[in-house]
Design an enzyme around this catalytic site. Structure first.
Site, PDB file in Angstrom:
ATOM      1  N   GLY A  11       0.836  -1.210   0.000  1.00 28.02           N
ATOM      2  CA  GLY A  11       0.000   0.000   0.000  1.00 28.02           C
ATOM      3  C   GLY A  11       0.863   1.249   0.000  1.00 28.02           C
ATOM      4  N   HIS A 241      -6.163   5.670  21.222  1.00 24.55           N
ATOM      5  CA  HIS A 241      -5.299   6.766  21.678  1.00 24.55           C
ATOM      6  C   HIS A 241      -5.627   7.215  23.104  1.00 24.55           C
ATOM      7  CE1 HIS A 241      -4.312   6.774  17.551  1.00 24.55           C
ATOM      8  NE2 HIS A 241      -5.046   7.765  17.135  1.00 24.55           N
TER       9      HIS A 241
HETATM   10  N1  LIG Z   1      -4.988   7.135   6.370  1.00 21.21           N
HETATM   11  C1  LIG Z   1      -4.739   7.364   7.623  1.00 21.21           C
HETATM   12  O1  LIG Z   1      -4.586   8.502   8.054  1.00 21.21           O
HETATM   13  C2  LIG Z   1      -4.624   6.217   8.591  1.00 21.21           C
HETATM   14  C3  LIG Z   1      -4.429   6.509   9.953  1.00 21.21           C
HETATM   15  C4  LIG Z   1      -4.283   5.445  10.847  1.00 21.21           C
HETATM   16  C5  LIG Z   1      -4.360   4.154  10.384  1.00 21.21           C
HETATM   17  N2  LIG Z   1      -4.595   3.880   9.063  1.00 21.21           N
HETATM   18  C6  LIG Z   1      -4.636   2.488   8.628  1.00 21.21           C
HETATM   19  O2  LIG Z   1      -3.701   2.330   7.566  1.00 21.21           O
HETATM   20  C7  LIG Z   1      -4.157   1.373   6.619  1.00 21.21           C
HETATM   21  C8  LIG Z   1      -4.228   2.029   5.245  1.00 21.21           C
HETATM   22  O3  LIG Z   1      -5.257   3.016   5.273  1.00 21.21           O
HETATM   23  P1  LIG Z   1      -5.352   4.213   4.193  1.00 21.21           P
HETATM   24  O4  LIG Z   1      -6.600   4.955   4.485  1.00 21.21           O
HETATM   25  O5  LIG Z   1      -4.102   4.953   4.171  1.00 21.21           O
HETATM   26  O6  LIG Z   1      -5.546   3.363   2.854  1.00 21.21           O
HETATM   27  P2  LIG Z   1      -5.820   3.880   1.361  1.00 21.21           P
HETATM   28  O7  LIG Z   1      -5.402   5.288   1.194  1.00 21.21           O
HETATM   29  O8  LIG Z   1      -7.227   3.510   1.008  1.00 21.21           O
HETATM   30  O9  LIG Z   1      -4.816   2.977   0.512  1.00 21.21           O
HETATM   31  C9  LIG Z   1      -4.950   1.580   0.340  1.00 21.21           C
HETATM   32  C10 LIG Z   1      -3.682   1.040  -0.266  1.00 21.21           C
HETATM   33  O10 LIG Z   1      -3.812  -0.357  -0.498  1.00 21.21           O
HETATM   34  C11 LIG Z   1      -3.478  -0.631  -1.870  1.00 21.21           C
HETATM   35  N3  LIG Z   1      -4.352  -1.733  -2.326  1.00 21.21           N
HETATM   36  C12 LIG Z   1      -5.691  -1.813  -2.182  1.00 21.21           C
HETATM   37  N4  LIG Z   1      -6.130  -2.997  -2.685  1.00 21.21           N
HETATM   38  C13 LIG Z   1      -5.044  -3.656  -3.123  1.00 21.21           C
HETATM   39  C14 LIG Z   1      -4.852  -4.919  -3.741  1.00 21.21           C
HETATM   40  N5  LIG Z   1      -5.867  -5.758  -3.969  1.00 21.21           N
HETATM   41  N6  LIG Z   1      -3.602  -5.272  -4.083  1.00 21.21           N
HETATM   42  C15 LIG Z   1      -2.556  -4.432  -3.854  1.00 21.21           C
HETATM   43  N7  LIG Z   1      -2.674  -3.242  -3.241  1.00 21.21           N
HETATM   44  C16 LIG Z   1      -3.902  -2.851  -2.911  1.00 21.21           C
HETATM   45  C17 LIG Z   1      -3.793   0.654  -2.611  1.00 21.21           C
HETATM   46  O11 LIG Z   1      -3.003   0.710  -3.770  1.00 21.21           O
HETATM   47  P3  LIG Z   1      -3.561   1.090  -5.253  1.00 21.21           P
HETATM   48  O12 LIG Z   1      -5.009   1.463  -5.101  1.00 21.21           O
HETATM   49  O13 LIG Z   1      -2.691   2.240  -5.689  1.00 21.21           O
HETATM   50  O14 LIG Z   1      -3.339  -0.131  -6.024  1.00 21.21           O
HETATM   51  C18 LIG Z   1      -3.308   1.692  -1.593  1.00 21.21           C
HETATM   52  O15 LIG Z   1      -1.923   1.840  -1.654  1.00 21.21           O
HETATM   53  C19 LIG Z   1      -5.505   0.886   7.154  1.00 21.21           C
HETATM   54  O16 LIG Z   1      -5.277  -0.255   7.940  1.00 21.21           O
HETATM   55  C20 LIG Z   1      -5.963   2.038   8.037  1.00 21.21           C
HETATM   56  O17 LIG Z   1      -6.838   1.607   9.041  1.00 21.21           O
HETATM   57  C21 LIG Z   1      -4.716   4.904   8.166  1.00 21.21           C
END
Ligand SMILES: NC(=O)c1ccc[n+]([C@@H]2O[C@H](COP(=O)([O-])OP(=O)(O)OC[C@H]3O[C@@H](n4cnc5c(N)ncnc54)[C@H](OP(=O)(O)O)[C@@H]3O)[C@@H](O)[C@H]2O)c1
Length: 475
Positions: A11, A241
């Site tokens: 990701g 948190h």
């Molecule tokens: N965002 C935040 O601020 C935040 C804060 C705390 C925790 N988290 C945690 O961090 C994690 C990621 O969250 P996010 O919101 O940052 O995610 P996101 O922006 O939705 O990104 C998802 C990622 O997964 C990849 N992906 C999705 N399906 C895939 C597949 N089948 N094969 C390969 N790659 C795939 C996507 O790549 P492509 O679409 O480019 O292929 C993208 O890089 C989650 O567990 C979330 O709970 C996020």
């Protein structure tokens, strides 16, 4: 042992990677905290040419990322660039994991960290595929997996995820990350409490009247509606948190500075928290239902306030009030320990001296530790004034980012500031009964301190929420 490392980020195009992981990797490189031979493999689905990832890091650090606060040195970035690799693939496709294994073998390092910056529904496929190609094993070096909060969405799902993880990895390989544990200001509470002798003897029911924890933001959910509307404030920040803030501020002294001893004391606090479903107020800010990707009749909480106790003798009957929310009056995160008022009321004749001392751990902004005391106003009369004795960081730029600290901890194999399975489950055991009895949230005005009912919750105990001061540590 060979200290070379391959860090695989599933990701790499995620929001998380852009706002946190890439800036953290830059900072770790700048401080020379990466092993000399380090390879970073970013994974996402789109095919890209070889130079793409270098440009992507460059752009993320220079243009898009407002979270990276200090100037980028092209020299550091160029050294980081040499470590970057990109692979495209579907995380549910075994063929991709065979290619990944081949790539890791070619790169030649024996230690591997897999960072899951992707959707939780993909975890099982990722673990299965890693196992099928033998990448979950630790042979010559280490294999670690970093996984973000939330761990599950309630106790049963957290237990299922912990069980799933245990099928593929041993607990020493699993780094469950709640970035609050990596915050310098939170970790400093341990030093303040257990490195100094002055205050710790006061952290008990004889001296403390009550405790307040606030985590407020003066902005709404922005573009995060799709995620937030399914989760709500209590699960988004309360389950993790804020409970960690509570644990750091109130845990018994750990027997030593080690992962086992510190985690044991944090967990003891969390296991002894008393859920009181009738003492929770849920709120939703006015206009929330019109936000992007939010259900038009959404009942999601954007605010909560609750009361609890910790059932350990040292803190018996000391009430703890916790509140958090969005679109509130200020953006501030702090823990306030309100001491009992002095029994010797020397100043009652001037209707003063009633205000209690308050010890404030300010997590953000104006980071510091502050003691609110009464002092005499200079002059010929006896007039008293509230003053702050304060330790302040010179600037928030001097604080390493939590992700920077936690990624380097994981590289070093230090799990002290990560959650283990038991700890995460203790958090859900406290939260689940509060969620089960959740009522329709009360609508509150933006830029207020939440619904009036949250004030009533504390007022019925003849107390009131403290107005967070923006005056101290305002450097
Ligand atoms: N965002 C935040 O601020 C935040 C804060 C705390 C925790 N988290 C945690 O961090 C994690 C990621 O969250 P996010 O919101 O940052 O995610 P996101 O922006 O939705 O990104 C998802 C990622 O997964 C990849 N992906 C999705 N399906 C895939 C597949 N089948 N094969 C390969 N790659 C795939 C996507 O790549 P492509 O679409 O480019 O292929 C993208 O890089 C989650 O567990 C979330 O709970 C996020």
């Amino acid at each position: 042992m060979d200290s070379s490392l391959t860090l695989v980020i599933f990701g790499i195009t995620s929001n998380l990677a852009q706002i946190k992981l890439i800036p953290a990797l830059y900072d770790i490189s700048e401080k020379n905290l990466l092993p000399n031979t380090t390879h970073i493999i970013g994974v996402a689905r789109a095919p890209q040419d070889e130079s793409w990832i270098k440009n992507y890091f460059h752009q993320t650090l220079h243009l898009e990322n407002k979270h990276h606060q200090h100037p980028i040195s092209e020299d550091v970035l160029s050294k980081l660039n040499d470590k970057l690799n990109y692979m495209n693939g579907q995380l549910n496709d075994l063929n991709f994991f065979q290619e990944l294994k081949q790539k890791i073998t070619e790169l030649g390092s024996t230690n591997t960290i897999f960072y899951l910056a992707t959707y939780p529904d993909l975890y099982k496929d990722i673990f299965d595929n890693l196992k099928k190609v033998g990448l979950n094993e630790q042979t010559n070096g280490f294999t670690r997996v970093m996984i973000e909060k939330p761990i599950g969405e309630d106790l049963p799902s957290a237990q299922r995820l912990n069980k799933l993880l245990a099928e593929y990895f041993t607990e020493d390989q699993i780094y469950r990350l709640d970035h609050y544990l990596g915050k310098e200001t939170l970790q400093n509470i341990l030093t303040f409490r257990f490195g100094n002798g002055t205050f710790e003897p006061l952290i008990n029911k004889d001296h403390i009247d009550h405790i307040q924890i606030t985590a407020s933001e003066n902005f709404g959910i922005g573009k995060r509606g799709g995620y937030y509307d399914k989760v709500g404030a209590l699960k988004d920040v309360g389950q993790n948190h804020q409970l960690q803030m509570l644990a750091f501020a109130l845990m018994d002294p750990p027997s030593e500075f080690s992962n086992t001893a510190i985690t044991k004391e944090r967990t003891k606090i969390l296991k002894n928290l008393q859920p009181i479903p009738e003492k929770v107020v849920f709120g939703q800010y006015e206009g929330y239902q019109q936000e992007e990707n939010v259900e038009k009749d959404s009942k999601t909480d954007t605010f909560y306030a609750l009361k609890t106790f910790i059932n350990i003798e040292r803190l018996k009957d000391v009430p703890i009030y916790i509140r958090a929310g969005k679109n509130l009056k200020e953006t501030v995160t702090e823990i306030s320990i309100i001491f009992k008022t002095p029994t010797n009321r020397l100043f009652q004749h001037i209707d003063c001296g009633k205000d209690p001392n308050v010890l404030i751990y300010r997590i953000q902004p104006n980071e510091g530790i502050v003691l609110k005391i009464l002092t005499k106003k200079p002059g010929h009369t006896i007039d008293l004034d509230d003053s702050y004795m304060q330790f302040c960081y010179r600037s928030s730029n001097e604080l390493p980012d939590a992700y920077e600290k936690l990624i380097s901890d994981a590289i070093r194999g230090d799990q002290t500031f990560f959650n283990d399975a038991e700890e995460v489950e203790a958090q859900w055991k406290f939260i689940d009964p509060l969620v089960k009895t959740k009522t329709i949230p009360i609508v509150y005005s933006s830029k207020s301190w939440g619904p009036k009912e949250a004030d009533d919750l504390i007022k019925e105990d003849s107390r009131e929420w403290l107005e967070p001061s923006m005056m101290f540590c305002n450097i």
